[in-house]
Design an enzyme around this catalytic site. Structure first.
Site, PDB file in Angstrom:
ATOM      1  CB  SER A  17      -0.926   0.020   1.228  1.00 63.88           C
ATOM      2  OG  SER A  17      -0.160   0.097   2.427  1.00 63.88           O
ATOM      3  CB  SER A 166       9.519   9.965   8.124  1.00 59.64           C
ATOM      4  OG  SER A 166       8.601  10.919   8.614  1.00 59.64           O
ATOM      5  CE1 TYR A 179       7.519   6.220  11.061  1.00 59.02           C
ATOM      6  CE2 TYR A 179       7.348   8.602  11.307  1.00 59.02           C
ATOM      7  CZ  TYR A 179       7.402   7.484  10.503  1.00 59.02           C
ATOM      8  OH  TYR A 179       7.366   7.626   9.135  1.00 59.02           O
ATOM      9  CE  LYS A 183      10.455   5.812   9.265  1.00 53.71           C
ATOM     10  NZ  LYS A 183      10.687   4.875   8.145  1.00 53.71           N
ATOM     11  CB  THR A 214       0.141   6.871   2.724  1.00 51.81           C
ATOM     12  OG1 THR A 214       0.728   7.309   3.958  1.00 51.81           O
ATOM     13  CG2 THR A 214       1.000   7.330   1.556  1.00 51.81           C
TER      14      THR A 214
END
Length: 291
Positions: A17, A166, A179, A183, A214
């Site tokens: 996806s 990101s 997160y 990253k 997304t």
């Protein structure tokens, strides 16, 4: 160092996806041989079908036959898309997958490490298991896969490894401690690896998407590991992932090492303030809850 996707064997993680699916479809359109990974097999099958349609739409029958004849011997007798599902957070599963990926076409020319999971919870509300799962999925899995694939690339003195990071890898944000940490760790690892491989013929690139439309925020983990289930406003109105994928491949093919994509004004301003005016950045970003 410029190169072309045509005829390249490309392994994409997180291809079921979002950006990963769009990267796969665009790579198929450009003539790549694909290995598609993710956990959701039906979704991977949908991606493979889209890739096949994209390939057929971009080539007439004569050119398709010519490309097949000119493809490398290792790729000539295989399907254009091969599915390789596995759980990225499982160390044994990802190492087994890497070994399988290397045997499908006899090589991997481009490794696109796109898979990952985000977070929407304050640090004090995030269990250690959830924090570790995010680090395992986003960072340690990437390191393990590179460790498995890199020797083959070194033996051929060629290859491309790209990691989709990101904007959170360039600045911190509330409710994303795990997160953002994962990253930032990716950036440190791949930028360091790049210096070690200078002159080897292997390209190491880091992609920093800003706001792309997304479901990553919907699939993000809450502090207890449940699905967040909400779409962030900046993603809701973010860049079309198909545009993002085209931009990423365009820049990778020119040999660009650090790639910022879908970086609208808020992303650029956030990175600038974080770097040069951290106190102002903290006050600003804490007001509206992050990215």
């Amino acid at each position: 160092m410029s190169w072309s996707l045509s005829g390249k064997v490309v392994w994409i993680t997180g291809a079921s996806s979002g950006i990963g699916r769009s990267l796969a479809v665009e790579a198929a359109r450009r003539g790549a041989w694909l290995i598609l990974s993710g956990r959701n097999v039906p979704a991977l099958e949908e991606t493979a079908a889209l890739c096949e349609r994209a390939r057929l739409a971009s080539e007439n029958q004569q050119n398709a036959q010519k490309d097949e004849q000119e493809a490398s011997p290792g790729a000539r007798n295989h399907a254009a898309c091969t599915l390789l599902p596995f759980d990225l957070a499982d160390p044994e599963a990802r190492l087994e997958a890497a070994q399988k990926a290397l045997t499908i076409h006899g090589r991997i020319d481009v490794l696109m490490l796109n898979a990952g999971v985000s977070q929407r919870a304050k640090f004090v509300e995030t269990s250690a298991d959830v924090f570790n799962l995010i680090m395992e999925t986003n960072f340690f899995a990437a390191v393990d896969i590179v460790r498995a694939v890199l020797p083959q690339m070194c033996s051929h003195s060629s290859g491309v490894i790209a990691c989709v990071s990101s904007v959170a890898g360039l600045m911190g944000a509330p409710w994303r401690t795990a997160y953002s940490a994962s990253k930032h760790a990716q950036a440190g690892f791949f930028s360091s690896l790049r210096t070690e491989l200078y002159g080897s013929g292997i390209q190491i690139s880091i992609v920093y998407p800003g706001f792309v439309r997304t479901a990553i925020s919907e699939n993000a983990l809450a502090g207890d590991g449940t699905r967040h289930g909400k779409l962030d406003p900046l993603q809701k109105f973010g860049q079309n992932p198909e545009v993002t994928a085209r931009t990423i491949w365009d820049k990778l093919e020119t040999g660009k090492l650090d790639i910022k994509v879908a970086f609208e004004l808020k992303a650029r301003l956030g990175v600038f303030l974080s770097r040069y005016f951290p106190a102002l950045f903290v006050r600003s970003i804490s007001r509206h809850g992050g990215l």
